[in-house]
Design an enzyme around this catalytic site. Structure first.
Site, PDB file in Angstrom:
ATOM      1  CB  THR A 163      -0.906  -0.033   1.441  1.00 34.87           C
ATOM      2  OG1 THR A 163      -1.631  -0.987   1.276  1.00 34.87           O
ATOM      3  CG2 THR A 163      -1.791   1.343   1.383  1.00 34.87           C
ATOM      4  NE  ARG A 213       4.184   0.770   6.974  1.00 32.09           N
ATOM      5  CZ  ARG A 213       3.274  -0.269   6.554  1.00 32.09           C
ATOM      6  NH1 ARG A 213       2.546  -1.068   7.509  1.00 32.09           N
ATOM      7  NH2 ARG A 213       2.819  -0.268   5.366  1.00 32.09           N
ATOM      8  CG  ASP A 239       3.415  -7.748  12.258  1.00 30.42           C
ATOM      9  OD1 ASP A 239       3.557  -9.004  12.158  1.00 30.42           O
ATOM     10  OD2 ASP A 239       3.013  -7.376  11.036  1.00 30.42           O
ATOM     11  CD  GLU A 297       9.897  -4.000   9.543  1.00 27.89           C
ATOM     12  OE1 GLU A 297       8.740  -3.685  10.238  1.00 27.89           O
ATOM     13  OE2 GLU A 297       9.562  -3.749   8.414  1.00 27.89           O
ATOM     14  CG  HIS A 334       6.231  -6.175   8.493  1.00 20.06           C
ATOM     15  ND1 HIS A 334       6.846  -4.818   8.338  1.00 20.06           N
ATOM     16  CD2 HIS A 334       4.830  -6.022   8.155  1.00 20.06           C
ATOM     17  CE1 HIS A 334       6.061  -4.155   7.669  1.00 20.06           C
ATOM     18  NE2 HIS A 334       4.896  -4.847   7.515  1.00 20.06           N
ATOM     19  CB  ALA A 380       0.068  -8.522  10.744  1.00 21.02           C
TER      20      ALA A 380
END
Length: 310
Positions: free
Chosen positions: A72, A233, A257, A262, A284, A286
């Site tokens: 997104t 985030r 999450d 990352e 990460h 979800a």
């Protein structure tokens, strides 16, 4: 039409047949910066998830006609550079809502129900060796009657609210945009939400309004029994302050999450706490149910068709 996916491993084993049917699909599991600059040389459609697409990369792709974000957010793409070349950028929204909502409650229920401990008590044999039919050595709390505070009441946050209501929870929210557009639930200032809620669930984007939104000051306002869950985030919550708040017993526990960096660095304060049992982590994931990834791929294919075959 040559379609290049520079970090295809980010969608796992999801079939890409729908995209492959539209042209010559070339997939790379991951791409370094240097590899990316070479691999886009003859591509017409570029698909990326976390690869940085800046002016240099766009210039290295003279045949480029479309950039597809396999997510997104498009903060990894230089939109002005793409616009200057007349290259449309298409993202995908809404594909992971149900996935994120489900994982949110997986974490909340695990924290409230002390799931890992009780599972371990049975598997370790401790329950079998116990003197009575039950194990009451750890607390387990009902959600009914508790207050859910949601930070960011967009599509995901709203659905979290609806599920929380089904558990009998009271809903309040904080608008990170400042609009407080929702009329179903009361909107509170952030400080009041932090002090009121029994469970705080974050579903906001990362931007200038949310960067560092929840730090030591905000965490200090929470009830000592309250949980906080960040599914938005990394960077919205101060990770070091969160680790310290849980360790000091100022809050009941936390689940994350998403992270500032990352993958999560091995020396993160989140991984060096004195009370790891009060944390729940997912890497990460979800967004990434099997169904969500299939919807994502279908939407990317639709973006290619709608943009280039219209």
């Amino acid at each position: 039409m040559r379609i290049v996916f520079l970090d295809a491993s980010t969608v796992g084993d999801t079939p890409l047949d729908e995209i492959a049917a539209l042209g010559e699909l070339v997939c790379y599991p991951t791409s370094t910066r240097e590899e990316a600059l070479t691999r886009v040389s003859d591509c017409e459609v570029l698909i990326i998830n976390k690869i940085i697409v800046d002016a240099e990369l766009i210039a290295a792709a003279p045949a480029l006609r479309l950039i597809c974000e396999a997510a997104t957010g498009v903060n990894n793409i230089d939109l002005k550079a793409a616009e200057a070349r007349g290259i449309p950028v298409r993202n995908v929204a809404g594909y992971s809502t149900d996935s994120v909502v489900q994982e949110t409650f997986m974490h909340i229920l695990s924290l409230a129900g002390n799931g890992p401990y009780f599972d371990g008590a049975v598997k370790s044999g401790a329950y079998s060796a116990g003197p009575i039919f039950t194990d009451l050595s750890r607390p387990f709390y009902e959600l009914t009657g508790k207050t859910m505070g949601i930070i960011g009441l967009g599509a995901i946050g709203t659905k979290v609210a609806h599920v929380a209501e089904a558990f009998g929870m009271k809903i309040v929210y904080y608008s990170t945009s400042g609009t407080s557009h929702n009329r179903e639930y009361p909107s509170l200032p952030l400080d009041e939400l932090m002090a009121t809620a029994d469970v705080i669930s974050i579903h906001a984007p990362y931007n200038e309004r949310t960067a560092g939104l929840v730090g030591a000051k905000e965490l200090a306002l929470m009830k000592p029994t309250a949980f906080i869950v960040n599914m938005g985030r990394g960077g919205i919550v101060d990770e070091a302050a969160l680790a310290q708040a849980v360790d000091d017993g100022r809050i009941g526990g936390a689940a994350l999450d998403v992270y500032v960096r990352e993958p999560l660095p091995g020396d993160s304060p989140l991984l060096r706490t004195g009370h790891p049992e009060k944390f729940r982590f997912t890497p990460h994931t979800a967004w990434a149910s099997v169904e969500a990834r299939r919807r994502l791929v279908s939407a990317i294919a639709a973006n290619i068709r709608d943009t280039l075959e219209a």
